[in-house]
Design a protein around this motif. Structure first.
Motif, PDB file in Angstrom:
ATOM      1  N   LEU A  71       4.939  -5.331 -19.577  1.00 22.74           N
ATOM      2  CA  LEU A  71       3.678  -6.310 -18.615  1.00 22.74           C
ATOM      3  C   LEU A  71       2.180  -5.857 -18.635  1.00 22.74           C
ATOM      4  O   LEU A  71       1.644  -7.313 -18.418  1.00 22.74           O
ATOM      5  CB  LEU A  71       4.470  -5.512 -17.791  1.00 22.74           C
ATOM      6  N   ARG A  72       1.623  -5.234 -19.364  1.00 25.67           N
ATOM      7  CA  ARG A  72       0.440  -4.358 -19.328  1.00 25.67           C
ATOM      8  C   ARG A  72      -0.143  -5.716 -20.123  1.00 25.67           C
ATOM      9  O   ARG A  72      -1.489  -5.894 -20.270  1.00 25.67           O
ATOM     10  CB  ARG A  72       0.083  -3.445 -19.797  1.00 25.67           C
ATOM     11  N   TYR A  73       0.458  -5.789 -21.147  1.00 28.13           N
ATOM     12  CA  TYR A  73       0.238  -7.042 -22.503  1.00 28.13           C
ATOM     13  C   TYR A  73       0.165  -8.420 -21.511  1.00 28.13           C
ATOM     14  O   TYR A  73      -1.079  -8.605 -22.226  1.00 28.13           O
ATOM     15  CB  TYR A  73       0.962  -6.935 -23.123  1.00 28.13           C
ATOM     16  N   LEU A  74       0.243  -8.439 -21.088  1.00 32.56           N
ATOM     17  CA  LEU A  74       1.187 -10.507 -20.135  1.00 32.56           C
ATOM     18  C   LEU A  74      -0.527  -9.801 -19.355  1.00 32.56           C
ATOM     19  O   LEU A  74      -0.975 -10.967 -19.437  1.00 32.56           O
ATOM     20  CB  LEU A  74       2.290 -10.398 -19.150  1.00 32.56           C
ATOM     21  N   SER A  75      -0.579  -8.964 -18.412  1.00 34.04           N
ATOM     22  CA  SER A  75      -1.664  -9.592 -17.826  1.00 34.04           C
ATOM     23  C   SER A  75      -2.923  -9.597 -18.545  1.00 34.04           C
ATOM     24  O   SER A  75      -3.850  -9.998 -18.315  1.00 34.04           O
ATOM     25  CB  SER A  75      -2.000  -7.684 -16.598  1.00 34.04           C
ATOM     26  N   ALA A  76      -3.582  -8.895 -19.235  1.00 41.12           N
ATOM     27  CA  ALA A  76      -4.340  -8.264 -20.193  1.00 41.12           C
ATOM     28  C   ALA A  76      -4.705  -9.725 -20.841  1.00 41.12           C
ATOM     29  O   ALA A  76      -5.805 -10.630 -20.336  1.00 41.12           O
ATOM     30  CB  ALA A  76      -4.344  -7.135 -21.795  1.00 41.12           C
ATOM     31  N   VAL A  77      -3.913 -10.321 -21.198  1.00 39.92           N
ATOM     32  CA  VAL A  77      -4.096 -11.867 -22.326  1.00 39.92           C
ATOM     33  C   VAL A  77      -4.067 -12.951 -21.114  1.00 39.92           C
ATOM     34  O   VAL A  77      -5.434 -13.710 -21.118  1.00 39.92           O
ATOM     35  CB  VAL A  77      -2.947 -12.074 -22.722  1.00 39.92           C
ATOM     36  N   GLN A  78      -3.706 -12.748 -19.650  1.00 34.75           N
ATOM     37  CA  GLN A  78      -4.089 -13.983 -18.698  1.00 34.75           C
ATOM     38  C   GLN A  78      -5.367 -13.295 -18.109  1.00 34.75           C
ATOM     39  O   GLN A  78      -6.216 -14.171 -17.584  1.00 34.75           O
ATOM     40  CB  GLN A  78      -3.025 -13.311 -17.614  1.00 34.75           C
ATOM     41  N   MET A  79      -5.845 -12.306 -17.786  1.00 34.73           N
ATOM     42  CA  MET A  79      -7.117 -11.867 -17.156  1.00 34.73           C
ATOM     43  C   MET A  79      -8.501 -12.013 -18.035  1.00 34.73           C
ATOM     44  O   MET A  79      -9.294 -12.707 -17.801  1.00 34.73           O
ATOM     45  CB  MET A  79      -7.238 -10.437 -16.763  1.00 34.73           C
ATOM     46  N   ALA A  80      -7.682 -11.838 -19.535  1.00 32.68           N
ATOM     47  CA  ALA A  80      -9.136 -12.807 -20.535  1.00 32.68           C
ATOM     48  C   ALA A  80      -9.447 -14.006 -20.300  1.00 32.68           C
ATOM     49  O   ALA A  80     -10.544 -14.537 -20.713  1.00 32.68           O
ATOM     50  CB  ALA A  80      -8.796 -11.908 -21.907  1.00 32.68           C
ATOM     51  N   ILE A  81      -8.965 -14.630 -20.662  1.00 29.68           N
ATOM     52  CA  ILE A  81      -8.054 -15.946 -20.180  1.00 29.68           C
ATOM     53  C   ILE A  81      -9.058 -16.326 -18.752  1.00 29.68           C
ATOM     54  O   ILE A  81      -9.758 -17.251 -19.293  1.00 29.68           O
ATOM     55  CB  ILE A  81      -6.800 -16.326 -20.641  1.00 29.68           C
ATOM     56  N   VAL A  82      -8.535 -15.746 -17.580  1.00 27.31           N
ATOM     57  CA  VAL A  82      -9.758 -15.922 -16.248  1.00 27.31           C
ATOM     58  C   VAL A  82     -10.864 -15.785 -17.034  1.00 27.31           C
ATOM     59  O   VAL A  82     -11.738 -16.882 -16.527  1.00 27.31           O
ATOM     60  CB  VAL A  82      -8.904 -15.361 -15.578  1.00 27.31           C
ATOM     61  N   GLY A  83     -11.099 -14.930 -17.250  1.00 24.79           N
ATOM     62  CA  GLY A  83     -12.383 -14.892 -17.716  1.00 24.79           C
ATOM     63  C   GLY A  83     -13.474 -15.373 -18.747  1.00 24.79           C
ATOM     64  O   GLY A  83     -14.368 -16.146 -18.167  1.00 24.79           O
ATOM     65  N   LEU A  84     -12.050 -16.084 -19.943  1.00 24.90           N
ATOM     66  CA  LEU A  84     -12.772 -16.773 -20.333  1.00 24.90           C
ATOM     67  C   LEU A  84     -13.303 -18.188 -20.002  1.00 24.90           C
ATOM     68  O   LEU A  84     -13.584 -18.968 -19.901  1.00 24.90           O
ATOM     69  CB  LEU A  84     -12.470 -16.528 -21.749  1.00 24.90           C
ATOM     70  N   VAL A  85     -12.848 -18.903 -19.170  1.00 27.19           N
ATOM     71  CA  VAL A  85     -12.267 -19.978 -19.068  1.00 27.19           C
ATOM     72  C   VAL A  85     -13.540 -20.447 -17.626  1.00 27.19           C
ATOM     73  O   VAL A  85     -13.830 -21.119 -17.681  1.00 27.19           O
ATOM     74  CB  VAL A  85     -10.660 -20.420 -18.106  1.00 27.19           C
ATOM     75  N   PHE A  86     -12.909 -18.892 -17.001  1.00 26.62           N
ATOM     76  CA  PHE A  86     -14.368 -19.249 -15.596  1.00 26.62           C
ATOM     77  C   PHE A  86     -15.531 -19.307 -16.178  1.00 26.62           C
ATOM     78  O   PHE A  86     -16.124 -19.863 -16.075  1.00 26.62           O
ATOM     79  CB  PHE A  86     -14.131 -18.284 -15.078  1.00 26.62           C
ATOM     80  N   ALA A  87     -16.006 -18.579 -17.347  1.00 28.62           N
ATOM     81  CA  ALA A  87     -17.460 -18.556 -17.814  1.00 28.62           C
ATOM     82  C   ALA A  87     -17.508 -20.299 -18.675  1.00 28.62           C
ATOM     83  O   ALA A  87     -18.854 -20.446 -18.973  1.00 28.62           O
ATOM     84  CB  ALA A  87     -17.462 -17.420 -18.737  1.00 28.62           C
ATOM     85  N   LEU A  88     -16.540 -20.162 -19.173  1.00 29.33           N
ATOM     86  CA  LEU A  88     -17.109 -21.623 -20.154  1.00 29.33           C
ATOM     87  C   LEU A  88     -17.167 -22.888 -19.646  1.00 29.33           C
ATOM     88  O   LEU A  88     -17.726 -23.897 -19.806  1.00 29.33           O
ATOM     89  CB  LEU A  88     -15.889 -21.656 -21.512  1.00 29.33           C
ATOM     90  N   LEU A  89     -16.577 -22.925 -18.342  1.00 31.59           N
ATOM     91  CA  LEU A  89     -15.370 -24.546 -17.901  1.00 31.59           C
ATOM     92  C   LEU A  89     -16.614 -24.275 -16.631  1.00 31.59           C
ATOM     93  O   LEU A  89     -16.092 -25.274 -15.758  1.00 31.59           O
ATOM     94  CB  LEU A  89     -14.295 -24.324 -18.115  1.00 31.59           C
ATOM     95  N   LEU A  90     -15.857 -23.879 -15.305  1.00 28.47           N
ATOM     96  CA  LEU A  90     -15.873 -23.084 -14.219  1.00 28.47           C
ATOM     97  C   LEU A  90     -16.967 -22.850 -13.222  1.00 28.47           C
ATOM     98  O   LEU A  90     -17.163 -22.785 -12.362  1.00 28.47           O
ATOM     99  CB  LEU A  90     -14.903 -22.404 -13.613  1.00 28.47           C
ATOM    100  N   ARG A  91     -17.812 -21.640 -14.107  1.00 29.04           N
ATOM    101  CA  ARG A  91     -19.029 -21.123 -13.639  1.00 29.04           C
ATOM    102  C   ARG A  91     -20.134 -21.959 -13.191  1.00 29.04           C
ATOM    103  O   ARG A  91     -21.214 -21.111 -11.888  1.00 29.04           O
ATOM    104  CB  ARG A  91     -19.534 -19.483 -14.526  1.00 29.04           C
ATOM    105  N   HIS A  92     -20.393 -22.870 -13.568  1.00 26.95           N
ATOM    106  CA  HIS A  92     -21.376 -23.543 -12.691  1.00 26.95           C
ATOM    107  C   HIS A  92     -20.752 -24.515 -11.349  1.00 26.95           C
ATOM    108  O   HIS A  92     -21.567 -25.227 -10.787  1.00 26.95           O
ATOM    109  CB  HIS A  92     -21.837 -24.739 -13.769  1.00 26.95           C
ATOM    110  N   LEU A  93     -19.540 -24.736 -11.340  1.00 29.91           N
ATOM    111  CA  LEU A  93     -19.062 -24.937 -10.114  1.00 29.91           C
ATOM    112  C   LEU A  93     -19.253 -24.752  -8.908  1.00 29.91           C
ATOM    113  O   LEU A  93     -19.354 -23.268  -8.625  1.00 29.91           O
ATOM    114  CB  LEU A  93     -17.527 -25.746 -10.822  1.00 29.91           C
ATOM    115  N   ASP A  94     -18.897 -25.096  -7.687  1.00 27.99           N
ATOM    116  CA  ASP A  94     -19.552 -24.734  -6.368  1.00 27.99           C
ATOM    117  C   ASP A  94     -18.302 -24.563  -6.097  1.00 27.99           C
ATOM    118  O   ASP A  94     -17.117 -24.625  -6.060  1.00 27.99           O
ATOM    119  CB  ASP A  94     -19.473 -26.196  -5.503  1.00 27.99           C
TER     120      ASP A  94
END
Length: 203
Positions: A71-94
């Motif tokens: 569960l810790r591993y699954l959470s780490a993978v998911q949260m890493a993607i949350v951060g990366l996708v936000f930084a690359l694709l979403l951070r400039h959106l309202d």
């Protein structure tokens, strides 16, 4: 040291629950859809991370079971993607009603903290390679849910999932494939990194 780690996990879990609770209250006050709110991968992943952190905070490191390590591993993978996708694709959106501190907690603090927790306090026993495949199950189910619900309601949680924004189904498929590749790369990297940092077995 272990007590401090468990305390930090507890504090992080409570912080993210407070952030999501505050954001949910803002949505409710503005008559926004609860179904839409809980259809964001960011919200679901942060809720999952808070649950895992609570479980970890209640478990001494030497007593961590394989299911909790997974569960810790699954959470780490998911949260890493949350951060990366936000930084690359979403951070400039309202981000609409999202307050700045909530945005910081969900998109910056938690991804970093959960990944560091996995790397600095690795599982007592190595995870099998099939853990990477398991890390792809929930994102695949989420993608299917988001696309099916979007076709029915006309609402998509993220712009790159809306065919009207990315040139049709082919554009959605391209983004989905890119993010899926990200899951594989990040999941493989976190699995490999944790194996190199496992605590030494007692003599």
């Amino acid at each position: 040291m272990h007590k401090l780690l468990r305390l930090a996990r507890l504090c992080l879990a409570l912080l993210v629950l407070a952030a999501i609770g505050q954001q949910l209250a803002l949505h409710a006050a503005n008559n926004f859809s609860f179904a839409n709110f809980f259809s964001y991968f960011t919200v679901l992943s942060n809720l999952f991370a808070s649950l895992v952190l609570l479980l970890s905070a209640c478990t001494p490191a030497q007593q961590e079971r394989p299911w909790l390590s997974l569960l810790r591993y699954l959470s780490a993978v998911q949260m890493a993607i949350v951060g990366l996708v936000f930084a690359l694709l979403l951070r400039h959106l309202d981000v609409g009603l999202m307050q700045a501190w909530i945005n910081t907690v969900l998109h910056y603090l938690m991804p970093i903290a959960v990944v560091l927790d996995w790397l600095l306090a690795p599982a007592p026993a190595p995870l099998a390679r099939k853990a990477l495949g398991k890390a792809l199950v929930l994102p695949a189910l989420y993608l299917a849910y988001s696309l099916l619900r979007g076709q029915q309601t006309g609402w998509y949680p993220y712009p790159f999932l809306n065919p009207a924004n990315v040139g049709g189904a082919a554009g959605v498929a391209l983004y989905a494939a890119g993010i899926a590749l990200g899951f594989v790369l990040v999941g493989g990297l976190l699995l490999w990194a944790a194996k190199g940092r496992r605590p030494a077995a007692p003599a």
